[in-house]
Design a protein around this motif. Structure first.
Motif, mmCIF file in Angstrom:
data_model
loop_
_atom_site.group_PDB
_atom_site.id
_atom_site.type_symbol
_atom_site.label_atom_id
_atom_site.label_comp_id
_atom_site.label_asym_id
_atom_site.label_seq_id
_atom_site.Cartn_x
_atom_site.Cartn_y
_atom_site.Cartn_z
ATOM 1 N N LEU A 15 -1.329 -7.067 0.251
ATOM 2 C CA LEU A 15 -0.280 -8.045 0.496
ATOM 3 C C LEU A 15 -0.699 -8.814 1.739
ATOM 4 O O LEU A 15 -1.014 -8.211 2.758
ATOM 5 C CB LEU A 15 1.034 -7.294 0.728
ATOM 6 N N GLU A 16 -0.731 -10.126 1.640
ATOM 7 C CA GLU A 16 -1.186 -10.912 2.777
ATOM 8 C C GLU A 16 -0.098 -11.838 3.268
ATOM 9 O O GLU A 16 0.708 -12.345 2.489
ATOM 10 C CB GLU A 16 -2.430 -11.727 2.384
ATOM 11 N N SER A 40 -1.468 -9.715 13.628
ATOM 12 C CA SER A 40 -2.844 -10.159 13.818
ATOM 13 C C SER A 40 -2.854 -11.312 14.795
ATOM 14 O O SER A 40 -1.994 -12.183 14.756
ATOM 15 C CB SER A 40 -3.422 -10.608 12.476
ATOM 16 N N TYR A 41 -3.801 -11.293 15.714
ATOM 17 C CA TYR A 41 -3.918 -12.404 16.649
ATOM 18 C C TYR A 41 -4.725 -13.548 16.049
ATOM 19 O O TYR A 41 -4.534 -14.686 16.369
ATOM 20 C CB TYR A 41 -4.565 -11.932 17.958
ATOM 21 N N MET A 42 -5.651 -13.190 15.193
ATOM 22 C CA MET A 42 -6.481 -14.207 14.541
ATOM 23 C C MET A 42 -6.381 -14.015 13.036
ATOM 24 O O MET A 42 -6.443 -12.891 12.550
ATOM 25 C CB MET A 42 -7.939 -14.061 14.969
ATOM 26 N N ILE A 47 -2.043 -5.961 4.220
ATOM 27 C CA ILE A 47 -1.645 -4.560 4.064
ATOM 28 C C ILE A 47 -2.074 -4.104 2.678
ATOM 29 O O ILE A 47 -1.706 -4.717 1.671
ATOM 30 C CB ILE A 47 -0.113 -4.374 4.246
ATOM 31 N N LYS A 48 -2.873 -3.024 2.636
ATOM 32 C CA LYS A 48 -3.350 -2.512 1.353
ATOM 33 C C LYS A 48 -2.272 -1.706 0.648
ATOM 34 O O LYS A 48 -1.446 -1.055 1.293
ATOM 35 C CB LYS A 48 -4.573 -1.620 1.579
ATOM 36 N N GLY A 49 -2.307 -1.737 -0.662
ATOM 37 C CA GLY A 49 -1.326 -0.967 -1.404
ATOM 38 C C GLY A 49 -1.615 -0.965 -2.886
ATOM 39 O O GLY A 49 -2.686 -1.375 -3.331
ATOM 40 N N LEU A 58 5.994 -2.017 -5.334
ATOM 41 C CA LEU A 58 4.822 -1.985 -4.475
ATOM 42 C C LEU A 58 4.882 -0.735 -3.615
ATOM 43 O O LEU A 58 5.937 -0.397 -3.096
ATOM 44 C CB LEU A 58 4.837 -3.178 -3.509
ATOM 45 N N ILE A 59 3.738 -0.075 -3.451
ATOM 46 C CA ILE A 59 3.624 1.014 -2.487
ATOM 47 C C ILE A 59 2.576 0.587 -1.480
ATOM 48 O O ILE A 59 1.445 0.261 -1.851
ATOM 49 C CB ILE A 59 3.243 2.334 -3.173
ATOM 50 N N LEU A 60 2.969 0.529 -0.211
ATOM 51 C CA LEU A 60 2.087 -0.019 0.813
ATOM 52 C C LEU A 60 1.693 1.033 1.829
ATOM 53 O O LEU A 60 2.500 1.899 2.187
ATOM 54 C CB LEU A 60 2.795 -1.168 1.547
#
Ligand SMILES: [Zn+2]
Length: 67
Positions: A15-16, A40-42, A47-49, A58-60
Motif C-alpha cells: 500500500l503506497e 518518509s522524509y523522501m 507498507i507491505k501486506g 487487507l492485512i498489513l
C-alpha cells in the motif's frame, strides 16, 4: 498466505501513500487518537501486506516508526 476470513490464497503487495500513514481511532469516551504507522522524509511511504480480493480485506505489516 491464506485469508483468515475465507481461506482463499491472498496476494502479496504493498500500500503506497504520500509521506505519512496515519490511523485515526476513537476510544469509548469519544477521545480521538492518531497513530503514526509509517512516515518518509523522501519519496513515498510503502507498507507491505496481503490482499484478499474475495473478502476485500487487507492485512498489513506495520513497520517501526523512526522518530
Ligand atoms: Zn478472504
Amino acid at each position: 498466505m491464506k485469508c483468515p476470513f475465507c481461506g482463499e490464497e491472498m496476494t502479496e503487495g504493498s500500500l503506497e501513500s504520500g509521506r505519512y500513514f496515519i490511523w485515526k481511532a476513537e476510544d469509548e469516551r469519544g477521545k480521538k487518537q492518531e497513530y503514526l504507522l509509517a512516515k518518509s522524509y523522501m519519496g513515498s511511504v510503502k507498507i507491505k501486506g496481503d490482499i484478499c480480493p474475495y473478502c476485500r480485506k487487507l492485512i498489513l505489516d506495520i513497520p517501526e516508526v523512526q522518530t
